[in-house]
Design an enzyme around this catalytic site. Structure first.
Site, PDB file in Angstrom:
ATOM      1  N   ASP A 258      -7.542   3.367  12.873  1.00 50.43           N
ATOM      2  CA  ASP A 258      -6.228   3.997  12.790  1.00 50.43           C
ATOM      3  C   ASP A 258      -6.265   5.353  12.096  1.00 50.43           C
ATOM      4  OD1 ASP A 258      -4.897   2.065  14.232  1.00 50.43           O
ATOM      5  OD2 ASP A 258      -4.512   0.811  12.477  1.00 50.43           O
TER       6      ASP A 258
ATOM      7  N   ARG B  62      -0.398   4.929  17.332  1.00 48.66           N
ATOM      8  CA  ARG B  62      -0.769   5.864  16.254  1.00 48.66           C
ATOM      9  C   ARG B  62      -0.506   7.322  16.587  1.00 48.66           C
ATOM     10  NH1 ARG B  62       0.278   1.469  14.025  1.00 48.66           N
ATOM     11  NH2 ARG B  62      -1.100   0.700  12.404  1.00 48.66           N
TER      12      ARG B  62
ATOM     13  N   ASP C 295       0.816  -1.229   0.000  1.00 43.91           N
ATOM     14  CA  ASP C 295       0.000   0.000   0.000  1.00 43.91           C
ATOM     15  C   ASP C 295       0.841   1.268   0.000  1.00 43.91           C
ATOM     16  OD1 ASP C 295      -2.408  -1.310  -0.027  1.00 43.91           O
ATOM     17  OD2 ASP C 295      -2.731  -1.160   2.142  1.00 43.91           O
TER      18      ASP C 295
ATOM     19  N   SER D 105      -3.760  -9.899   8.492  1.00 46.68           N
ATOM     20  CA  SER D 105      -3.135  -8.582   8.535  1.00 46.68           C
ATOM     21  C   SER D 105      -2.617  -8.376   9.955  1.00 46.68           C
ATOM     22  CB  SER D 105      -4.175  -7.524   8.169  1.00 46.68           C
ATOM     23  OG  SER D 105      -3.909  -6.337   8.869  1.00 46.68           O
TER      24      SER D 105
HETATM   25  N1  ARG Z   1      -8.603  -3.262  16.136  1.00 48.03           N
HETATM   26  C1  ARG Z   1      -7.369  -2.815  16.637  1.00 48.03           C
HETATM   27  C2  ARG Z   1      -7.414  -1.321  16.870  1.00 48.03           C
HETATM   28  O1  ARG Z   1      -8.310  -0.682  16.432  1.00 48.03           O
HETATM   29  C3  ARG Z   1      -6.223  -3.228  15.789  1.00 48.03           C
HETATM   30  C4  ARG Z   1      -6.019  -2.482  14.517  1.00 48.03           C
HETATM   31  C5  ARG Z   1      -4.946  -3.084  13.713  1.00 48.03           C
HETATM   32  N2  ARG Z   1      -4.496  -2.147  12.734  1.00 48.03           N
HETATM   33  C6  ARG Z   1      -3.877  -2.500  11.617  1.00 48.03           C
HETATM   34  N3  ARG Z   1      -3.514  -1.546  10.803  1.00 48.03           N
HETATM   35  N4  ARG Z   1      -3.647  -3.740  11.300  1.00 48.03           N
HETATM   36  O2  ARG Z   1      -6.568  -0.769  17.512  1.00 48.03           O
END
Ligand code: ARG
Length: 397
Positions: free
Chosen positions: A121, A92, A12, A173
């Protein structure tokens, strides 16, 4: 226009370099950081430049992550919906903070990230940027571009000679940092499916964990972990050790349904041995030194705090206020907690503190008992008064 892009070197963000250059007629500065698991920065730099970036930054943010993000969240007891210790969510705002600094230094007009439109995110990146640099524009290529699938993106990389290591589509992922791992997608999207073992990166299955348990002693000073098995250690070393030991015993696997900010329910797998052990031990110590009122009040605060972190409101006045409360609450959170790790479980087996409110003399049922039993009679009269009044009132019909 100059854009700072959060860059991982994956498909990406590699596509994003070229796509942003063309669609925004922009110069791209890539930003990558080490928050516990990182690829070789020199390889990443070379790849970014070959893809068309005109600058590359790599920062080791581990110290900042631990001191400014992980520790405050541990002290606050921040665990989203009673299960998720927030590893991804905490990282983040940290990354966004780093990117804002670079954007200012580079006099860039925008920051870009590779998050999709349905996750959390994007919210965490963008709220942080809005707070720290409201003048910066945010671009989310994945929300805008025309590609509908991985295959279309790969096609684009071929057409434009973008260097990517195209591996077979991974089954899951995965987002990885010091505080834990988040796993999504693939067969996990059916919440009835048990995760296959390859979903887990750092913990063994409890089935294959040693049949012999292992005890650990974790020392805290004002809410901060300071020692392991009696040895003083810095927090990063404690986290790394607990990740290893916990992982070996299958501790820290979390399988949950959670509510994303955008309203979607999602099935998530987390691995967070260190976070699970430290939250368990820390909250046990609080139980020993907090008054009943403080313990119960802080529980509600922890829940709100975890929501703020999850919803990307790390930088907000309300969180600052909560941090001040939490910091004061940690005044007496000094002492040690013993836990037993056994086949996926982290069981508290002992706690002690110089600031303990526990009195053996008051609790004991032996001859050493110091409690005034006769005083309880008077206490019953007064504490029981409302019950007596209500009971008598029952006769009114
Ligand atoms: N659901 C979790 C959160 O909102 C994990 C997110 C995982 N993010 C990713 N880009 N794979 O914090």
């Amino acid at each position: 226009m100059k854009i700072v892009l959060a860059y991982s070197g994956g498909l990406d963000t590699s596509v994003a370099i070229k796509w942003l250059k063309d669609n925004y007629n922009a110069e791209i500065i890539c930003y990558t950081s080490n928050i516990g698991q990182s690829d070789d920065p020199e390889k990443l730099r070379a790849r970014a430049m070959r893809t068309g970036a005109s600058g590359f930054y790599f920062e080791d943010l581990r110290g900042r992550f631990v001191n400014q993000y992980i520790l405050p969240s541990l002290k606050a007891g921040a665990v989203y919906q009673d299960k998720y210790p927030l590893a991804t969510a905490l990282s983040r705002p940290l990354i966004a903070e780093g990117m804002v600094k670079v954007a200012k230094k580079e006099k860039a007009q925008a920051i870009a990230h590779g998050c999709t439109g349905k996750g959390n995110d994007q919210v965490r990146f963008e709220l942080t940027i809005k707070y720290l640099a409201p003048e910066l524009k945010v671009i989310a290529p994945v929300r805008e571009w025309e590609f509908k699938s991985r295959e279309e993106e790969i096609e684009y990389t071929r057409k434009h000679n973008i260097p990517v290591t195209v591996t077979k589509a991974k089954p899951y992922s995965i987002d990885w940092n010091l505080w834990g791992i988040s796993v999504e997608c693939g067969r996990l999207e059916n919440p009835w499916n048990e995760p296959t073992e390859d979903a887990y990166q750092i913990t063994v299955s409890p089935d294959r964990a040693p049949s012999k348990s292992e005890n650990l002693t974790i020392g805290f000073k004002k809410g901060i972990p300071v020692s392991l098995n009696g040895k003083s250690m810095d927090v990063i070393t404690i986290i790394e050790n607990l990740t290893k030991v916990g992982g070996r015993h299958g501790v820290g696997r979390i399988d949950m349904i959670e509510d994303r900010l955008v309203g979607i329910k999602s099935r998530e797998i987390y691995e967070a041995p260190a976070a699970v052990i430290l939250h368990t031990a820390h909250s046990e110590l609080e139980k020993l030194v907090f008054s009943r009122d403080l313990y119960e009040f802080k529980k509600t605060l922890s829940q709100r705090y975890s929501q703020l972190v999850y919803f990307g409101q790390w930088f907000s006045h309300i969180k600052d206020c909560m941090d001040a409360f939490v910091e004061t609450s940690q005044k007496f959170v000094t002492g040690e907690v013993k836990v037993k790790l056994y086949r996926g479980n982290c069981i508290v087996i002992g706690r002690r503190s110089p600031c303990s409110l526990y009195s053996e003399g008051l609790a004991t049922y032996t001859r050493k008992d110091m409690f005034d039993h006769r005083a309880a009679g008077g206490f019953m009269e007064i504490f029981g008064l409302p019950s007596k009044l209500e009971g008598e009132r029952e006769k009114c019909y």
